[in-house]
Design a protein around this motif. Structure first.
Motif, mmCIF file in Angstrom:
data_model
loop_
_atom_site.group_PDB
_atom_site.id
_atom_site.type_symbol
_atom_site.label_atom_id
_atom_site.label_comp_id
_atom_site.label_asym_id
_atom_site.label_seq_id
_atom_site.Cartn_x
_atom_site.Cartn_y
_atom_site.Cartn_z
ATOM 1 N N HIS A 197 4.180 -16.819 1.452
ATOM 2 C CA HIS A 197 4.217 -15.958 2.646
ATOM 3 C C HIS A 197 4.390 -14.487 2.259
ATOM 4 O O HIS A 197 5.184 -13.747 2.857
ATOM 5 N N ASP A 198 3.657 -14.090 1.241
ATOM 6 C CA ASP A 198 3.717 -12.723 0.730
ATOM 7 C C ASP A 198 2.621 -11.887 1.390
ATOM 8 O O ASP A 198 1.448 -12.022 1.065
ATOM 9 N N TYR A 199 3.019 -11.039 2.322
ATOM 10 C CA TYR A 199 2.065 -10.204 3.053
ATOM 11 C C TYR A 199 2.199 -8.735 2.673
ATOM 12 O O TYR A 199 1.864 -7.839 3.455
ATOM 13 N N SER A 200 2.692 -8.492 1.472
ATOM 14 C CA SER A 200 2.868 -7.118 1.019
ATOM 15 C C SER A 200 1.516 -6.424 0.872
ATOM 16 O O SER A 200 0.478 -7.074 0.689
ATOM 17 N N ILE A 201 1.530 -5.119 0.949
ATOM 18 C CA ILE A 201 0.302 -4.314 0.916
ATOM 19 C C ILE A 201 -0.477 -4.561 -0.372
ATOM 20 O O ILE A 201 0.093 -4.632 -1.463
ATOM 21 N N SER A 202 -1.798 -4.707 -0.222
ATOM 22 C CA SER A 202 -2.687 -4.806 -1.375
ATOM 23 C C SER A 202 -3.562 -3.562 -1.420
ATOM 24 O O SER A 202 -3.910 -2.998 -0.383
ATOM 25 N N HIS A 203 -3.922 -3.133 -2.629
ATOM 26 C CA HIS A 203 -4.699 -1.905 -2.774
ATOM 27 C C HIS A 203 -5.860 -2.117 -3.729
ATOM 28 O O HIS A 203 -5.736 -2.801 -4.752
ATOM 29 N N SER A 204 -7.011 -1.541 -3.388
ATOM 30 C CA SER A 204 -8.166 -1.581 -4.279
ATOM 31 C C SER A 204 -8.985 -0.308 -4.101
ATOM 32 O O SER A 204 -9.225 0.134 -2.972
ATOM 33 N N ASP A 205 -9.411 0.271 -5.205
ATOM 34 C CA ASP A 205 -10.295 1.438 -5.138
ATOM 35 C C ASP A 205 -11.755 1.023 -4.978
ATOM 36 O O ASP A 205 -12.603 1.851 -4.661
ATOM 37 N N ARG A 206 -12.021 -0.254 -5.219
ATOM 38 C CA ARG A 206 -13.378 -0.770 -5.094
ATOM 39 C C ARG A 206 -13.480 -1.643 -3.842
ATOM 40 O O ARG A 206 -12.456 -2.043 -3.271
ATOM 41 N N PRO A 207 -14.691 -1.945 -3.388
ATOM 42 C CA PRO A 207 -14.846 -2.762 -2.175
ATOM 43 C C PRO A 207 -14.089 -4.081 -2.268
ATOM 44 O O PRO A 207 -13.988 -4.684 -3.349
#
Length: 247
Positions: free
Chosen positions: A36-46
């Motif tokens: 149940h990990d809904y922490s922010i995810s980040h990507s510089d690519r699509p």
């Protein structure tokens, strides 16, 4: 960034192939979904979401995770869905989800892979499965090229049957048929606990060394197909059928 969820390996295989073609990072969402990990995810690519097809939509546990998780960075998003035959009108539902999150939706592409839904359908023998996977390679390469070029996937031709399958049928199918009541173990069970570890919803626990299923099953087929002793059955239907995992 390639994000994927996979029960028996089809979507993992496709995700790895796309990641190799693009030289992109990939992330298995199993631990995030189970934890149940809904922490922010980040990507510089699509963003590229690779998922199996459950009742002509993405799995509800994945839909829930995507709904709750903020995807930051690049605003483009693609969906790639593995299936045994077709994905119905799943495109409409993931498009709506993407737009609700402020993402630039660039389409949904199906990849036909070996049937793994042993609870209801026939799973293939190894030789047949390998042939289907080999035939999928060209589709995966074309998908990767489209993503690399930053263009949209071709629009799918949607029929009334597709709309019915992803709509009414999906809404009835889950409460009526997606449950764990028919799972049981045979005397071949060696109490290894792999089924417990492989369940993305933590729906299995061991009692006196034997698996017991709860009420949160999503029919990913990970437990029955990945059992090293083929000791799990689903009612009478799975008896005698090959267990399928990819590759």
């Amino acid at each position: 960034m390639i994000l994927y969820f996979s029960g028996t390996g089809n979507s993992e295989y496709v995700a790895k192939k796309i990641a190799e073609e693009l030289g992109d990072d990939m992330l298995n969402l199993f631990d995030k979904i189970r934890g149940h990990d809904y922490s922010i995810s980040h990507s510089d690519r699509p963003w590229v979401i690779v998922s199996p097809t459950y009742a002509w939509q993405i799995p509800r546990l994945l839909y829930d995770w995507l709904s709750r998780t903020e995807l930051k960075g690049n605003r483009d998003i693609y969906f790639v869905m593995t299936c045994g035959g077709g994905i119905g009108n799943a495109d409409a539902y993931v498009k709506k989800l993407s737009l609700s999150k402020g993402l630039h939706y660039l389409g949904c592409a199906p990849v036909v892979m070996p049937e793994n839904y042993i609870a209801m359908f026939q799973t293939p023998e190894r030789e047949e499965a390998l042939k289907i996977v080999e035939e999928a390679e060209k589709t995966i390469k074309n998908i990767s090229l489209t993503i690399k070029n930053g263009t949209s996937f071709s629009e799918l031709s949607i029929t009334w049957k597709d709309k019915l399958s992803s709509g009414i049928v999906n809404s009835i199918y889950y409460p009526l048929l997606v449950h764990a009541r028919k799972f049981y173990t045979t005397d071949a069970c060696v109490s290894c606990g792999k089924c417990e570890k492989m369940c993305p919803l933590g729906n299995i626990h061991l009692e006196q060394g034997k698996p017991v299923w709860g009420n949160q099953c999503t029919h990913c087929m990970a437990c029955i197909c990945r059992c090293p002793k083929e000791a799990i059955e689903y009612g009478k239907h799975s008896k005698g059928l090959p267990r399928y995992t990819c590759p």
